[in-house]
Design a protein around this motif. Sequence first.
Motif, PDB file in Angstrom:
ATOM      1  N   THR A   1      31.077 -31.437  13.166  1.00 58.66           N
ATOM      2  CA  THR A   1      32.093 -32.312  13.750  1.00 58.66           C
ATOM      3  C   THR A   1      32.608 -31.762  15.071  1.00 58.66           C
ATOM      4  N   LEU A   2      32.978 -30.504  15.084  1.00 59.97           N
ATOM      5  CA  LEU A   2      33.555 -29.926  16.311  1.00 59.97           C
ATOM      6  C   LEU A   2      32.557 -29.870  17.460  1.00 59.97           C
ATOM      7  N   THR A   3      31.342 -29.438  17.183  1.00 64.51           N
ATOM      8  CA  THR A   3      30.377 -29.305  18.272  1.00 64.51           C
ATOM      9  C   THR A   3      29.907 -30.661  18.801  1.00 64.51           C
TER      10      THR A   3
ATOM     11  N   VAL B   1      36.460 -36.927  18.845  1.00 62.95           N
ATOM     12  CA  VAL B   1      36.733 -36.457  17.488  1.00 62.95           C
ATOM     13  C   VAL B   1      36.648 -37.573  16.448  1.00 62.95           C
ATOM     14  N   PRO B   2      37.274 -38.740  16.649  1.00 62.26           N
ATOM     15  CA  PRO B   2      37.189 -39.765  15.589  1.00 62.26           C
ATOM     16  C   PRO B   2      35.758 -40.191  15.269  1.00 62.26           C
ATOM     17  N   ARG B   3      34.951 -40.417  16.287  1.00 59.52           N
ATOM     18  CA  ARG B   3      33.554 -40.804  16.055  1.00 59.52           C
ATOM     19  C   ARG B   3      32.772 -39.677  15.397  1.00 59.52           C
TER      20      ARG B   3
ATOM     21  N   ALA C   1      30.899 -37.417   8.358  1.00 64.25           N
ATOM     22  CA  ALA C   1      31.218 -37.789   6.973  1.00 64.25           C
ATOM     23  C   ALA C   1      30.139 -38.692   6.392  1.00 64.25           C
ATOM     24  N   MET C   2      29.647 -39.619   7.184  1.00 62.80           N
ATOM     25  CA  MET C   2      28.597 -40.516   6.705  1.00 62.80           C
ATOM     26  C   MET C   2      27.281 -39.769   6.496  1.00 62.80           C
TER      27      MET C   2
ATOM     28  N   ARG D   1      25.173 -46.416  13.879  1.00 59.05           N
ATOM     29  CA  ARG D   1      25.622 -47.776  14.183  1.00 59.05           C
ATOM     30  C   ARG D   1      27.130 -47.911  14.008  1.00 59.05           C
ATOM     31  N   ALA D   2      27.687 -47.280  12.980  1.00 59.61           N
ATOM     32  CA  ALA D   2      29.127 -47.363  12.736  1.00 59.61           C
ATOM     33  C   ALA D   2      29.934 -46.678  13.836  1.00 59.61           C
TER      34      ALA D   2
END
Length: 156
Positions: free
Chosen positions: A85-87, A115-117, A123-124, A144-145
């Motif tokens: 996530t961070l990288t 960060v949100p994307r 998570a997906m 896609r999301a």
Amino acid sequence: MARWIESWLPGSPTGRDHASGHAGRRFGLPATGHYSVAAVGRRIGGVCLDWLLAYLLVLLVAGTEAIGTADFSWWILGTWFVITTLTVAVLGSSPGHVALGMRVARTDMARHVGVPRALLRTAMIAVVIPVFFVDADGRGWHDRATTTIVVRVLRG
């Protein structure tokens, strides 16, 4: 005809466009070379390298006696999640992506994933199932999301 599930995913196609010629063409990406769509095998390799890195980091901190405990797997998943996530949010690439010459790009060609994307995308991926449903551009539900696409980055 589009499958019903694709209609609610942002950035998803409304069916396979056979006239497009190559993956990523509708986003203005080349067929081969720099910024072409990364192949599935390369993407799987990147996730495996990230997972191995997380495994080694947890092993370094927890020690070999932690192997086989119930918490060990959860620590690996958590470490992988944070690293990825961070990288991806900050650099656009996880360590595995960098090692294999890839990066995550937004389909609207904005500079940063953010960060949100990156959170939603990671998570997906952790759920695993979304990565198996791929469109004509090689994008899974996680891409896609979050309106992202994984592209090759040639060093040189």
